[in-house]
Write an enzyme that holds these catalytic residues in place. Sequence first.
Site, PDB file in Angstrom:
ATOM      1  N   ASP A  85       0.834  -1.207   0.000  1.00  0.00           N
ATOM      2  CA  ASP A  85       0.000   0.000   0.000  1.00  0.00           C
ATOM      3  C   ASP A  85       0.864   1.250   0.000  1.00  0.00           C
ATOM      4  OD1 ASP A  85      -2.630   1.388   2.153  1.00  0.00           O
ATOM      5  OD2 ASP A  85      -2.329   1.458  -0.023  1.00  0.00           O
ATOM      6  N   LYS A 135       2.767   3.541  -5.695  1.00  0.00           N
ATOM      7  CA  LYS A 135       2.236   2.503  -6.599  1.00  0.00           C
ATOM      8  C   LYS A 135       3.269   2.012  -7.604  1.00  0.00           C
ATOM      9  CE  LYS A 135      -0.996   3.383  -4.007  1.00  0.00           C
ATOM     10  NZ  LYS A 135      -0.924   2.613  -2.712  1.00  0.00           N
ATOM     11  N   ASP A 172      -3.297  -3.043  -2.428  1.00  0.00           N
ATOM     12  CA  ASP A 172      -4.341  -2.019  -2.468  1.00  0.00           C
ATOM     13  C   ASP A 172      -4.191  -1.190  -3.752  1.00  0.00           C
ATOM     14  OD1 ASP A 172      -5.267   0.920  -0.534  1.00  0.00           O
ATOM     15  OD2 ASP A 172      -6.521  -0.519  -1.615  1.00  0.00           O
ATOM     16  N   ASN A 173      -5.287  -0.555  -4.180  1.00  0.00           N
ATOM     17  CA  ASN A 173      -5.268   0.460  -5.247  1.00  0.00           C
ATOM     18  C   ASN A 173      -4.872  -0.040  -6.632  1.00  0.00           C
ATOM     19  OD1 ASN A 173      -3.703   2.063  -2.616  1.00  0.00           O
ATOM     20  ND2 ASN A 173      -5.760   2.656  -3.275  1.00  0.00           N
ATOM     21  N   GLU A 193     -11.355   4.207  -1.018  1.00  0.00           N
ATOM     22  CA  GLU A 193     -11.781   4.510   0.352  1.00  0.00           C
ATOM     23  C   GLU A 193     -12.643   5.769   0.431  1.00  0.00           C
ATOM     24  OE1 GLU A 193      -8.671   3.762  -0.522  1.00  0.00           O
ATOM     25  OE2 GLU A 193      -7.234   5.261   0.049  1.00  0.00           O
TER      26      GLU A 193
END
Length: 214
Positions: free
Chosen positions: A141, A144, A169-170, A199
């Site tokens: 997380d 990126k 995540d993401n 989120e």
Amino acid sequence: TQSTRPQRMLAAVQKNATRGDPRSVVKAIDQFCRQKEWAMNVGDEKGCILDSVVSEVNPATVLELGTYCGYSTVRIASLLPPHAKLITLEFNPDNAVIARQVIAWAGLEDKIQLVEGASGDWIPKMKEEFGVKTFDLVFLDHWKDRYLPDTKLMEECGLLRKGSILLADNVICPGTPDYLEYVRNSPRYKSQYFKSHLEYTKVEDGLEKSVFLG
Ligand SMILES: O=C(NC/C=C/[C@H]1O[C@@H](n2cnc3cncnc32)[C@H](O)[C@@H]1O)c1cc([N+](=O)[O-])cc(O)c1O
Ligand SMILES: [Mg+2]
């Protein structure tokens, strides 16, 4: 002087959460982010998927890349079995200061080791510095564009074993296209996408769960 968002988030935890109650810390941060100020925690919706993966894996060793303010650190650690350990890497000292206090408020210092520094520098030192053999679960997380290089680095350093789980995540927003292409096409991973939302918003995002096949 003007406070920072992480400082205001910590203040909300200290005001609204119960000391020693990790789930109340998670709830207080989610409330702050929904009602006061958006922040880049994994959040409550993706957090439920994170909870189910952690409970299913029941890991003895966890690595988190990118602590930020410690929301997912506390969320994961609250579900770990008694002697399990979570190592979390954070290179921004201001964020580390906040995260340590969030972790302390949750009463999870014994399960969590927050290491200040860059993932690229620390991943190669995990075995010698922390006596880690392999990680059962890694939560990605952080920046990126670091997901893919750090995953390759973990492979090279022998930190993944047959069955190790990477949870990222993401993968849609902000997006990690090179990482996604790698884990979905490499014969060394079995990957699965969990569709959700960014989120505290209605924007699509999701978590990618990848099993290392050895
Ligand atoms: O950018 C995002 N996350 C990056 C997280 C970054 C956090 O991890 C640390 N870090 C970075 N590389 C590191 C390497 N080593 C150690 N710490 C590191 C940074 O100091 C920061 O505390 C993000 C953005 C959105 N968004 O909607 O824009 C939503 C999200 O859920 C996100 O996670
Ligand atoms: Mg994130």
